[in-house]
Design an enzyme around this catalytic site. Structure first.
Site, PDB file in Angstrom:
ATOM      1  CD  GLU A   9      -3.044  -1.041   2.189  1.00 28.40           C
ATOM      2  OE1 GLU A   9      -3.369   0.059   2.672  1.00 28.40           O
ATOM      3  OE2 GLU A   9      -3.472  -2.121   2.611  1.00 28.40           O
ATOM      4  CG  ASP A  82      -2.184  -2.642   5.575  1.00 33.22           C
ATOM      5  OD1 ASP A  82      -1.020  -2.945   5.245  1.00 33.22           O
ATOM      6  OD2 ASP A  82      -2.538  -1.484   5.855  1.00 33.22           O
ATOM      7  CG  ASP A  84      -7.047  -3.775   7.537  1.00 31.52           C
ATOM      8  OD1 ASP A  84      -7.051  -3.817   6.293  1.00 31.52           O
ATOM      9  OD2 ASP A  84      -6.669  -2.759   8.157  1.00 31.52           O
ATOM     10  CD  GLU A  86     -11.834  -0.066   4.410  1.00 34.85           C
ATOM     11  OE1 GLU A  86     -11.703   0.219   3.199  1.00 34.85           O
ATOM     12  OE2 GLU A  86     -12.941  -0.107   4.987  1.00 34.85           O
ATOM     13  CE1 TYR A 287       1.463   3.895   6.892  1.00 36.71           C
ATOM     14  CE2 TYR A 287      -0.320   2.856   8.111  1.00 36.71           C
ATOM     15  CZ  TYR A 287       0.119   3.655   7.077  1.00 36.71           C
ATOM     16  OH  TYR A 287      -0.780   4.224   6.234  1.00 36.71           O
ATOM     17  NE  ARG A 289      -2.274   6.757   7.225  1.00 37.36           N
ATOM     18  CZ  ARG A 289      -1.585   7.699   6.578  1.00 37.36           C
ATOM     19  NH1 ARG A 289      -1.568   8.941   7.032  1.00 37.36           N
ATOM     20  NH2 ARG A 289      -0.926   7.416   5.489  1.00 37.36           N
ATOM     21  CG  HIS A 332      -0.073  -1.282  10.104  1.00 32.73           C
ATOM     22  ND1 HIS A 332      -1.363  -0.863   9.846  1.00 32.73           N
ATOM     23  CD2 HIS A 332       0.548  -1.370   8.908  1.00 32.73           C
ATOM     24  CE1 HIS A 332      -1.507  -0.700   8.531  1.00 32.73           C
ATOM     25  NE2 HIS A 332      -0.367  -1.007   7.940  1.00 32.73           N
TER      26      HIS A 332
END
Length: 773
Positions: A9, A82, A84, A86, A287, A289, A332
DNA sequence: CAGTGAGCGAGCTTCCGCTTGACTT
């Protein structure tokens, strides 16, 4: 021909992973979602099973075509977004938009960015989890339906360009309701009794403070008590000492980083994220976020080594924290330094400070508990049953406190406890001074950006990537304003008993001062009351938590996503229709009084352009007059006099250079108009009273400043070519078009010929403001 | 950029969550 294309991403991640994987692998980033619902209409086919209409996001077209080419040329494509909801949807959108062959596509996920974790991931690929994708589609479609049906309703009923949504509307509600609580808050006062005693310790004496275990609600009771204490004796009745400990806070997540950076460094939420982004991109932190408090094994062993070296082995205590956050997806690690041996970094001041904060928090989280000894001393009064209590705290082992202590918000603060001198039961301390002070109950605290984020996270509303944007959206829509407000002074009574005499004093304190707090605006309050009245279910604080449960069921394959959406949409759409029919225009209109000169009614309300005053009834023969409220005024607090003042503009201040000088106020605040030019009036000038002299001064200053902006002025025949020093550097303006000056050319030495060459060879810069109006 | 709030009607606004540069005057 690349053998393997890996898509992640973020570009910074691509760089790191590329380094680990070697030359058979090309690692590229897709920059988040590449596809989204079309913005034409709802982007969802309501009639046919809520099928989404996806398009490649305009700003991702270039990336998608580039990835498409690379994918065609690759033997294998690894989708490493990632792990998850999304991330899974991103992988699926990539597969769809790049037209990937299922047989040569593999889905993998990295749990941390280390060589071994990446190797492990490569060895255990899987297919795309369609259930998880469907959970994301449900989330996306629900948000679109809510946002794109509620917002237009607000345009019709309240004012154009407003917005509403599952997340932002609840954020606004929190702020509006907090303000309501503060408005309804009744402050009460009570007398708190504190005393300073002295004990003998051999030859020396030592003092300590204690507080009475009771407060008195009236001054008379407090005075009575102090009178009784005037001629009495005190005795140490009990000393209770017990061990206690403090444990460190877990490593940072996005929301806790935002909170601590706000409390300790005074950073705004968006500022914190911008700085963290820079630290991430330069490889200094992981990371930024994330909702996870987890640290990788690598981070744990680095912490262990660092703590043992800097502070010694007894300070090490490796801990595994687990998240308590509702709906956390933990794709993350926690936010931590990439290298824990690096205590300070190069960079600007705020980067250094934020890095240091992250370093300390990470290290402290892996350190031993602080060990304390807490002491409670009970002091009896000979002629009273009340007791004084003295509290003390002694640190036996500092542990993690050597490095870091988490700060508290206003509403969690409690008093400091110091050391107590040695004393024994039965000992009779001497009273030095006793004070009865009137204390007022504290009204509820207003939200700061960071405490709002904390509250949203507690409610499971919003995600790490959206906390900062939410805060900015509700301010951009003018639902909420972040500002300082002055406090007020309040008088209180203090009675002092000293040397056997009582003395009463009346003092004043400043209180209620607010710094960078969030206040609701008139529009925010009005929109909130409209939404809670018609859409109470969606504005419920647990609405998100409830739908999240259903998204989880979809992810587990127990629920069909578009059936869940149908169940939601049918009643929701009825609510929309009901509100359309049964509510007229909502303006919050209020009658302020009548104009003493004409006797007509004066109203305040929300108009098409915001809060305004109206003089005269709408249905009367003569057309009513209108004026906007000034910044800082509100429907709730404006007085009739202030409202009438707003009609005194525009006014002619006088004449200058044989033209009228007009003072008025527009969309962008007060201004001076002269010969069809506008001059912004500085904040400190009141447009109602500003003199002609001052207005001329403003005009002259602006002209002078403008003349310094013009570096060159050439006349090419009839046409004027100017080199202007603008906010973003110098540029050329000619025939109402602006031209960038190419790099390497010094704007100061440009000749007419040079300018003409630039104009001939450069595309004029398109300005965004042109399409307005 | 710069007072506007009648009424008509065109055409615009808007959601949340992933992610960074390109661009502005």
């Amino acid at each position: 021909m690349t053998k393997n294309l890996v898509i992640v991403e973020s570009p910074a991640k691509a760089k790191t992973i590329g380094g680990f994987l070697g030359k058979d692998f090309t690692v590229k980033s897709c920059m988040g979602h590449v596809a989204d619902l079309s913005k034409k209409g709802l982007g969802v086919d309501i009639e046919n099973g809520f099928i989404p209409r996806y398009i490649v996001s305009p700003e991702k077209k270039k990336i998608v075509s580039e990835l498409k080419k690379l994918a065609l040329d690759s033997e294998w494509v690894w989708l490493a977004s990632d792990e998850d909801r999304e991330g899974e949807a991103i992988a699926w959108h990539l597969a769809e938009t790049l037209g990937l062959d299922e047989k040569k596509t593999k889905r993998i996920a990295f749990h941390e960015i280390t060589r071994s974790a990446i190797q492990e991931a490569i060895e255990s690929p899987r297919g795309i989890d369609k259930n998880l994708v469907n959970a994301q589609q449900a989330r996306r479609v629900l948000d679109r339906l809510v946002g794109f049906e509620l917002s237009p309703l607000l345009w019709k009923k309240i004012k154009p360009s407003l917005s509403a949504g599952r997340v932002q509307s609840v954020a606004v509600r929190l702020i509006v309701e907090r303000e309501e609580e503060i408005k309804n808050f009744q402050s009460a006062s009570a007398f708190r009794i504190t005393a300073e005693f002295q004990v003998k310790n051999g030859e020396k004496t030592a003092g300590f403070k204690a507080e009475l275990n009771k407060r008195f609600s009236t001054k008379e009771q407090a005075v009575d008590f102090l009178e009784k204490c005037r001629l009495t004796a005190y005795v140490i009745e009990d000393i209770d000492t017990r061990p206690a400990k403090k444990t460190p806070a877990p490593p940072f997540t996005t929301s806790t980083l935002q909170q601590e950076a706000s409390r300790k460094l005074g950073f705004s939420v968006s500022n914190t994220m911008r700085i963290a982004q820079a630290l991430y991109e330069s490889g200094k932190i992981t990371y930024m976020r994330t909702d996870s408090v987890n640290l990788s094994d690598l981070a744990l062993s680095m912490s262990h080594r660092e703590i043992a070296e800097s502070f010694g082995e007894p300070y090490v205590k490796i801990r595994k924290f687990s998240t308590k956050t509702k709906g956390a997806q933990e794709a993350h690690e926690a936010i931590r330094p990439t290298a824990l041996s690096v205590k300070t970094i190069e960079g600007d001041k705020s980067q250094k400070r934020l890095y240091e904060l992250i370093w300390k928090r990470t290290i402290a989280s892996q350190m031993a508990d602080a060990e304390l000894e807490k002491t409670n001393v009970v002091i009896g009064i000979d002629n009273s049953t009340e007791k004084f209590i003295a509290k003390g705290e002694v640190m036996k082992f500092d542990g993690f406190l050597k490095v870091y202590m988490e700060s508290k918000d206003e509403d969690e603060q409690n008093g400091e406890e110091g050391m107590l001198p040695p004393m024994v039961i039965g000992e009779k301390p001497t009273l030095l001074e006793m004070v009865a002070q009137e204390k007022f109950t504290q009204q509820p605290y207003r939200y700061t950006e960071a405490t709002l984020v904390k509250k949203l996270e507690e409610l499971g509303i919003g995600r790490p990537s959206t906390y900062a944007p939410i805060i900015s959206t509700i301010q951009k829509r003018e639902y909420v304003i972040k500002e300082d407000r002055p406090g007020f002074s309040r008088s209180f009574i203090q009675i002092i008993l000293k040397n056997n005499t009582l003395k009463e004093e009346h003092k004043t304190e400043n209180t209620g001062f607010e710094k960078a707090k969030l206040f609701p605006t008139d529009i925010g309050t009005l929109v909130n009351s409209f939404l809670t009245r018609h859409f109470g279910n969606i504005l419920e604080y647990n609405f998100t938590a409830n739908v999240e449960e259903e998204f989880d069921e979809i992810a587990e394959g127990k629920l069909v996503w578009n059936e869940m959406i149908r169940e939601f949409y049918q009643p929701f759409h009825k609510q929309i229709e009901n509100a359309l029919e049964n509510s007229g225009k909502v303006s919050g209109e209020k009658l302020l009084g009548t104009d003493p000169q004409t006797g007509v009614n004066v109203f305040v309300k929300i108009g098409r352009y915001g809060p305004m005053v109206q003089m005269g009834n709408t249905d009367s023969e003569t057309k009513p007059r209108f004026a906007s409220l000034k910044k800082g005024q509100s429907l709730e607090t404006i007085s009739l006099t202030e409202a009438l003042d707003l009609f005194k503009l525009p006014r002619v201040a006088g004449e200058y250079e044989s033209s009228e000088v007009v003072i008025s106020t527009g969309r962008f605040g007060p201004y001076v108009r002269h010969q069809s030019a506008f001059y912004t009036l500085p904040k400190e000038d009141d447009p109602l009273t500003v003199t002609l002299e001052r207005a001329v001064e403003v005009i002259v200053n602006k002209r002078q400043a403008d003349s310094q902006k013009i570096l060159h002025e050439f006349l090419d025949g009839k046409d004027l070519i100017r080199v202007i020093n603008g906010r973003f550097g110098a540029y050329i303006t000619y025939n109402k078009e602006n031209y960038k000056i190419p790099r390497g050319k010094d704007p100061k030495t440009l000749t007419l010929e040079a300018c003409k060459t630039i104009i001939a060879n450069t595309e004029p810069s398109k300005s965004k403001s042109k399409k307005k109006k």
